[in-house]
Write an enzyme that holds these catalytic residues in place. Sequence first.
Site, PDB file in Angstrom:
ATOM      1  N   LYS A 262       0.926  -1.334  -0.011  1.00 34.02           N
ATOM      2  CA  LYS A 262       0.071  -0.026  -0.070  1.00 34.02           C
ATOM      3  C   LYS A 262       0.868   1.163  -0.034  1.00 34.02           C
ATOM      4  O   LYS A 262       0.650   2.235  -0.793  1.00 34.02           O
ATOM      5  CB  LYS A 262      -0.882  -0.059   1.318  1.00 34.02           C
ATOM      6  N   ASN A 263       1.919   1.214   0.837  1.00 36.20           N
ATOM      7  CA  ASN A 263       2.726   2.317   1.061  1.00 36.20           C
ATOM      8  C   ASN A 263       3.623   2.734  -0.045  1.00 36.20           C
ATOM      9  O   ASN A 263       4.367   3.989  -0.148  1.00 36.20           O
ATOM     10  CB  ASN A 263       3.364   2.368   2.553  1.00 36.20           C
TER      11      ASN A 263
ATOM     12  N   CYS B  32      -4.716  12.669  12.326  1.00 36.64           N
ATOM     13  CA  CYS B  32      -5.386  11.371  12.438  1.00 36.64           C
ATOM     14  C   CYS B  32      -4.982  10.686  13.727  1.00 36.64           C
ATOM     15  O   CYS B  32      -4.538  11.387  14.888  1.00 36.64           O
ATOM     16  CB  CYS B  32      -4.792  10.441  11.227  1.00 36.64           C
TER      17      CYS B  32
ATOM     18  N   ASP C 193       5.125   0.846  11.992  1.00 35.05           N
ATOM     19  CA  ASP C 193       3.921   0.369  11.374  1.00 35.05           C
ATOM     20  C   ASP C 193       3.783  -1.059  11.753  1.00 35.05           C
ATOM     21  O   ASP C 193       2.583  -1.766  11.876  1.00 35.05           O
ATOM     22  CB  ASP C 193       3.752   0.409   9.995  1.00 35.05           C
TER      23      ASP C 193
ATOM     24  N   ARG D 203      -4.395  11.236   4.244  1.00 34.81           N
ATOM     25  CA  ARG D 203      -3.432  12.188   4.146  1.00 34.81           C
ATOM     26  C   ARG D 203      -2.493  11.866   3.109  1.00 34.81           C
ATOM     27  O   ARG D 203      -1.731  12.642   2.737  1.00 34.81           O
ATOM     28  CB  ARG D 203      -3.061  12.426   5.623  1.00 34.81           C
TER      29      ARG D 203
ATOM     30  N   ARG E 129      -0.063  15.053  11.686  1.00 36.61           N
ATOM     31  CA  ARG E 129       0.532  14.821  10.544  1.00 36.61           C
ATOM     32  C   ARG E 129       1.069  15.963   9.671  1.00 36.61           C
ATOM     33  O   ARG E 129       0.683  16.274   8.528  1.00 36.61           O
ATOM     34  CB  ARG E 129      -0.059  13.625   9.651  1.00 36.61           C
TER      35      ARG E 129
ATOM     36  N   ARG F  17      -8.385  -0.208   4.955  1.00 31.46           N
ATOM     37  CA  ARG F  17      -7.588   0.605   4.222  1.00 31.46           C
ATOM     38  C   ARG F  17      -6.149   0.034   3.880  1.00 31.46           C
ATOM     39  O   ARG F  17      -5.579   0.200   3.074  1.00 31.46           O
ATOM     40  CB  ARG F  17      -7.121   1.713   5.338  1.00 31.46           C
TER      41      ARG F  17
HETATM   42  C1  EPZ Z   1       4.517   6.986   5.715  1.00 30.48           C
HETATM   43  O1  EPZ Z   1       3.871   7.862   6.010  1.00 30.48           O
HETATM   44  C2  EPZ Z   1       3.715   5.807   5.886  1.00 30.48           C
HETATM   45  N1  EPZ Z   1       2.432   5.808   4.919  1.00 30.48           N
HETATM   46  C3  EPZ Z   1       2.971   5.511   7.413  1.00 30.48           C
HETATM   47  O2  EPZ Z   1       2.383   4.241   7.332  1.00 30.48           O
HETATM   48  C4  EPZ Z   1       4.287   5.072   8.081  1.00 30.48           C
HETATM   49  O3  EPZ Z   1       4.169   5.119   9.520  1.00 30.48           O
HETATM   50  C5  EPZ Z   1       5.368   6.538   8.111  1.00 30.48           C
HETATM   51  O4  EPZ Z   1       5.644   6.666   6.524  1.00 30.48           O
HETATM   52  C6  EPZ Z   1       6.679   6.309   8.985  1.00 30.48           C
HETATM   53  O5  EPZ Z   1       7.439   5.016   8.424  1.00 30.48           O
HETATM   54  C7  EPZ Z   1       2.615   6.026   3.684  1.00 30.48           C
HETATM   55  O6  EPZ Z   1       3.801   5.728   3.169  1.00 30.48           O
HETATM   56  C8  EPZ Z   1       1.308   6.006   2.686  1.00 30.48           C
HETATM   57  P1  EPZ Z   1       6.545  10.584   7.542  1.00 30.48           P
HETATM   58  P2  EPZ Z   1       4.389   9.655   6.140  1.00 30.48           P
HETATM   59  O7  EPZ Z   1       6.356  11.686   6.559  1.00 30.48           O
HETATM   60  O8  EPZ Z   1       5.311   9.666   5.044  1.00 30.48           O
HETATM   61  C9  EPZ Z   1       6.873  13.616  10.894  1.00 30.48           C
HETATM   62  C10 EPZ Z   1       0.609   2.937   7.827  1.00 30.48           C
HETATM   63  O9  EPZ Z   1       0.079   2.480   8.925  1.00 30.48           O
HETATM   64  N2  EPZ Z   1       6.952  14.567   9.886  1.00 30.48           N
HETATM   65  O10 EPZ Z   1       7.821   9.494   7.247  1.00 30.48           O
HETATM   66  O11 EPZ Z   1       3.361  10.539   6.128  1.00 30.48           O
HETATM   67  C11 EPZ Z   1       5.667  12.749  11.201  1.00 30.48           C
HETATM   68  O12 EPZ Z   1       4.636  13.527  12.061  1.00 30.48           O
HETATM   69  C12 EPZ Z   1       1.104   4.268   7.615  1.00 30.48           C
HETATM   70  O13 EPZ Z   1       0.527   2.274   6.763  1.00 30.48           O
HETATM   71  C13 EPZ Z   1       7.176  16.099  10.183  1.00 30.48           C
HETATM   72  O14 EPZ Z   1       7.449  16.511  11.368  1.00 30.48           O
HETATM   73  O15 EPZ Z   1       5.084   9.631   7.266  1.00 30.48           O
HETATM   74  C14 EPZ Z   1       6.336  11.627  11.711  1.00 30.48           C
HETATM   75  O16 EPZ Z   1       6.456  11.891  13.175  1.00 30.48           O
HETATM   76  C15 EPZ Z   1       0.707   5.134   9.072  1.00 30.48           C
HETATM   77  N3  EPZ Z   1       7.076  16.907   9.128  1.00 30.48           N
HETATM   78  C16 EPZ Z   1       7.600  11.467  11.020  1.00 30.48           C
HETATM   79  O17 EPZ Z   1       8.006  12.577  10.653  1.00 30.48           O
HETATM   80  C17 EPZ Z   1       6.712  16.445   7.854  1.00 30.48           C
HETATM   81  O18 EPZ Z   1       6.532  17.452   6.858  1.00 30.48           O
HETATM   82  C18 EPZ Z   1       7.467  10.478   9.942  1.00 30.48           C
HETATM   83  O19 EPZ Z   1       6.447  10.688   9.241  1.00 30.48           O
HETATM   84  C19 EPZ Z   1       6.645  15.139   7.537  1.00 30.48           C
HETATM   85  C20 EPZ Z   1       6.590  14.190   8.584  1.00 30.48           C
END
Ligand code: EPZ
Length: 443
Positions: free
Chosen positions: A22-23, A120, A322, A96, A125, A414
């Site tokens: 999915k990701n 969420c 995850d 998102r 996020r 999802r």
């Molecule tokens: C991806 O989300 C995955 N989703 C998430 O999986 C996964 O948990 C996450 O990466 C971390 O591995 C998809 O790929 C669709 P991040 P993403 O930006 O890219 C902070 C699931 O269950 N951050 O890597 O949105 C954020 O708050 C989902 O399949 C900022 O501060 O996550 C988090 O603490 C849930 N500013 C950390 O970084 C930003 O601009 C990592 O987030 C972006 C992120």
Amino acid sequence: MDAFVINGGNTLGGSIEINGSKNACLPLMAAALLGDQPITLHHVPRLADISNMLNLLERLGCSIDEHDSGDGRSITLYAEDESLSLAPYDIVRTMRASICVLGPMLAKRGEARVSMPGGCAIGDRPIDLHLRGLRALGAEITLDGGDVVARVPASGRLRGNTVFLGGAFGPTVLGTANVMSAATLAQGTTVIEAAACEPEVVDVARLLNSMGARIEGAGTPRITVHGVESLGGAEHRVIPDRIEAGTYVLAAAITGSRLRLTNYPADALIAAQDQFERMGVCVRAADGPDADPLRRTVEAWREAAVRPTTVSTQPHPGFPTDLQAQLMALACLADGNSVITERIYEQRFLHVAELSRMGASLFRQGSTVVVSGVEQLVGAPVMASDLRASASLVLAGLAAEGETVIRRVYHLDRGYEQMEQKLRTLGAKIERVDERDLAPVPG
Ligand code: EPZ
């Protein structure tokens, strides 16, 4: 809304094929916005998030052709009409990850308007890193009525630059995909420092390069992108879903079963394998030495009693956030105390209260949970919340004595394709029912 009714205690058996990730799929699909020709993705899972992204891409002028290619579901995407550049709130609020259309749409169409994703269940996020990265490429970004409005500079094209994408919680997966995608059409070279190293980012880079991009270093903290004038089409097989794969290994472990998993991305699960082994869970190759390290055939089982562990979630190649909730479900039955720390999303503990309703002994202090292993979990009515917390409750229900009813399983839909059907074929007693047919929860 649907619910799962699980009668636990059954030993499972048989084989399961892991779906496409999915990701990986979501940013792979968004890459269609960058090409002058169609792209075809193979092994696309049937998930609510994928349907949402298809709906969004249609609203952004993409034609969609689905067909079954014998190798699972294939989807051909072609960005025919580039006049539409608004990703509306009604879609973004449900997913998102829609934010991953921002970079491709900006780079190809010169402008993009994407509704700000809300928070969420697992916490805020933010997208500040996405915006910082695109601004570094010359994008003019403003916020207007809850929308992110991004435009290329007066020159009409983004320009390569060096950008640091690290945040307080480490790299950003979709932020890296967004900036890397946008940089493929920028004038000059872009260096992304503190890039996310997740296998899904590598998969997106592979597709973009097959479309004509020039990306180096994907999978390392430094990605270099040499901008090109245009991208064409391509065909691409989505990497297997490492989180679904880890979830089914834990299903074997928590039920004391032996399962065969095909299309298992072993090479993307080395940190998880380390935790499995620490806890007495075996995952062994059942194929030959020439197998694709991302598409193995393995057998998973638990040797004896579950051993406790200590683990902190980390960006890849560390233990993935995850899988944290699912590992906690297994730790609830360990011979001793486990310590689980969540370093990516500090609020990602919605499963704690629900597991406690099933007899787990959990003590949360901030971003750490101490799990005191118990002899047995007991079935109870529980509530699904975010995707992976829901998976954790399914695993606990499979092992628990008696009946577990999990409400709001749309969260599961999802990210897990037909989970109850897959588990039923393995011998689990699990049914999907309409919540309205359930007896009211007493008290
Ligand atoms: C991806 O989300 C995955 N989703 C998430 O999986 C996964 O948990 C996450 O990466 C971390 O591995 C998809 O790929 C669709 P991040 P993403 O930006 O890219 C902070 C699931 O269950 N951050 O890597 O949105 C954020 O708050 C989902 O399949 C900022 O501060 O996550 C988090 O603490 C849930 N500013 C950390 O970084 C930003 O601009 C990592 O987030 C972006 C992120």
